[in-house]
Design an enzyme around this catalytic site. Sequence first.
Site, PDB file in Angstrom:
ATOM      1  N   ASP A 274     -64.443  20.429   8.737  1.00 20.23           N
ATOM      2  CA  ASP A 274     -63.913  21.009   7.809  1.00 20.23           C
ATOM      3  C   ASP A 274     -64.311  22.455   7.797  1.00 20.23           C
ATOM      4  OD1 ASP A 274     -63.345  21.107   4.267  1.00 20.23           O
ATOM      5  OD2 ASP A 274     -63.920  18.452   5.438  1.00 20.23           O
TER       6      ASP A 274
ATOM      7  N   HIS B  25     -64.486  23.107   0.680  1.00 15.00           N
ATOM      8  CA  HIS B  25     -63.887  21.634   0.499  1.00 15.00           C
ATOM      9  C   HIS B  25     -65.063  21.682   0.904  1.00 15.00           C
ATOM     10  CE1 HIS B  25     -61.339  18.875   2.195  1.00 15.00           C
ATOM     11  NE2 HIS B  25     -60.911  18.731   1.572  1.00 15.00           N
TER      12      HIS B  25
ATOM     13  N   SER C 236     -60.005  12.893   0.576  1.00 18.17           N
ATOM     14  CA  SER C 236     -61.013  13.888   1.080  1.00 18.17           C
ATOM     15  C   SER C 236     -62.378  13.625   0.548  1.00 18.17           C
ATOM     16  CB  SER C 236     -60.313  15.697   1.295  1.00 18.17           C
ATOM     17  OG  SER C 236     -59.489  16.437   1.464  1.00 18.17           O
TER      18      SER C 236
END
Length: 759
Positions: free
Chosen positions: A153, A230, A539
């Site tokens: 990620d 994220h 996600s």
Amino acid sequence: MEFSSLIVSNQGKHIALVFICLVLILKIALVSSVNQEIQIYTVHLGERQHDDPKLVTDSHHDILRSLLGSKKASRESMIYSYRHGFSGFAAKLTPSQARELSEHPDVVHVTRSKYMKLATTRVSDYLGLTPTAPTGLVHETDMGSGAIIGILDTGIWPDSKSFSDNGLGPIPTRWKGKCVSGEWFNASSSCNRKLIGARYYAKGLLESYNGTYDAMEKDEVMSPLDVTGHGTHCASIAAGSFVQDASFLGLGSGTARGSAPRARIASYKVCWSKEVCYSPDILKAMDHAIRDGVDVISMSLGSTIPLEFEVDRSDFAIGAFHAVMKGIPVVCAGGNDGPHTQTVSNVAPWIITVGATTMDREFFTPITLGNNVTVLGQESLYTGKEVGFADIVYLEDLTKDDILAGKAKGKIVFAFQIQSSLDIEEYAKSNGVVGVIIASNPYDHIAPGTTDIPYVYVDFEIGMDIMLYFKTTKFPKAKISPTKSFVGRPFSTKVARFSSRGPNSISPAILKPDIAAPGSGILAAVPSEEGYAFMSGTSMATPVVSGIVALLRQKRPDWSPAAIRSALVTTALQTDPFGEPISAEGSPRKLANPFDFGGGLVNPGKVADPGLVYDMGSDEYVHYLCSAGYENKSISRLLGRIYTCPSPTPSMLDVNVPSITIPYLNEEIILTRTVTNVGPVGSVYKAVIEPPLGIKLQVSPKTLEFGPNTKKITFTVKVSTTHRWNTDYLFGSLTWTDNGAHNVRIPLSVRTRPFNLKI
């Protein structure tokens, strides 16, 4: 004499003309060469031919040197050597060099670099992942303390409380990974017994910018440090430690933890600011993750339509294939392009593809109208002071002169989003507006919170209620209160509007997504002063499943990735944990079907004891590749051994996935599946069929008896239709039950096509 002079003169002109032509040809060739812009290509070589990684890399340089002419040129061209989980390399090449290399006998195929995009306090309790229970997957695996989850990620924020290693034992001895330092990231102080590995991959990124990438300008750092949030968010959802009183400005307050709260995290930074993730970097991280000893690879990223074919073009799917062949499940996001059909990504049958749902927690912002009627806004957070009763103005009634004159100052602006191209939030900030109410389609995501001006979203139905009040009241007013959290009934689960939907656009007979998990309004760790924030997307759903898979690998270490996927699908819920039907947001809302959520909502309470599994190994995956029409050469290189597809070509309908999807039914067909008993010896299962409307199903045998010497049984399903015209997909299920102890359910999706649109 004159004649001979004329000949000589003409010969001279001819020679001069030839010379000029040669010069022009040379110039054109040089210009053509210059115009062949050097790009990054990934060269796939399939399985490794050597166990020694150095020998693998040497073989890569040999191939590249034969093309470029020297060792020096090979070293300057090569960006990555993939030498641990599989064999291949990334290099800087011209298109013509790439085409020439694709003809090399050792090369499976060559693909040009591309970039992919990035696809809590309540989730674990909602799914029943309760650490205080005396039994269950969390308790029986010590909350995953021996598991290692690889997160590919945007990196990691090591200072988050979610990555504390308090109470954790030593790092598993099989771990071979590293924690590397970089800008604003000190490996010795950042990694611990929780965050056991952190690396970053930027060669593909840097080369794509021709060496001009300015990390500071892009608000990035060249290190494993996460600056976008994220990766940190996803890592804490999968394996975050217990953090009491976590919230976002008081909202969603509770104890934050991941699905596997004692599992170890290995962070691989492959994505950068602006959601840029380059395939050579992703592939190298997967190569390292396979070598490092992770138990599951979690990737909350994917591509958009048109998708890349799994073997001929997709670097991503090939890396996943090699991981799965080495026993490592790969869990990927299905994408955020819903609710449109055929938008799901990461569709290879060896990948566990995840869709997103809501859960039983909602955030409402009360809007009280001047007539004392209160309506509730959603999908936005406001944590400031209450906005007392103020006049409402309708945006479409304001002229440019009104706007310039500040007619909206001190008022609440009401608008229908589809009617205005104005940046209403920017307008509000610069014109003294005290609040904004926007009527729009619901999106099932939580907008970032504000403490200054409330931006409240309502659906069109509530928007029309407000419009009616506005039109029938001389001096319409409203007040806006701070957002409040609501948990439990009556909020039922639905598939989130943004979650990408099936059917699979590459291979419609392979159901995708496989499974769904909460992914809307998930509170988890971020690199900010508050420490926690809400995010939405597949996600967020992906690491929920990745954490459960990590627990399952601890509980069932002998299970293959396919067996794990089967257990997820066959034990999934078609209702929420409280028994309410799961709907699917869209236009209009409907009951969810397999193209919305695969097998259903993940059910960690049952997943470790499915009774039967639909297992797959290399033979079954090769069956799929042959049925999909891939060349023998490509399949052979992928496997690292010579393979020839059988003749006639096997049917994709017989691939042993835990579902049956028939895109084109026009006459009676018979398909097969094989189940493996992972429950008690002597188990007896009977078939229970819920046929799709107008579809006839016959299962043979109708009873499966697993004696002491019977581990696997193959059964057939005869399918026919009573429809005389083309239909859309209709849905049902096939369940093997042993009197209720286990209900091994797979979804059925059938489309009748007597008039086939494919010629």
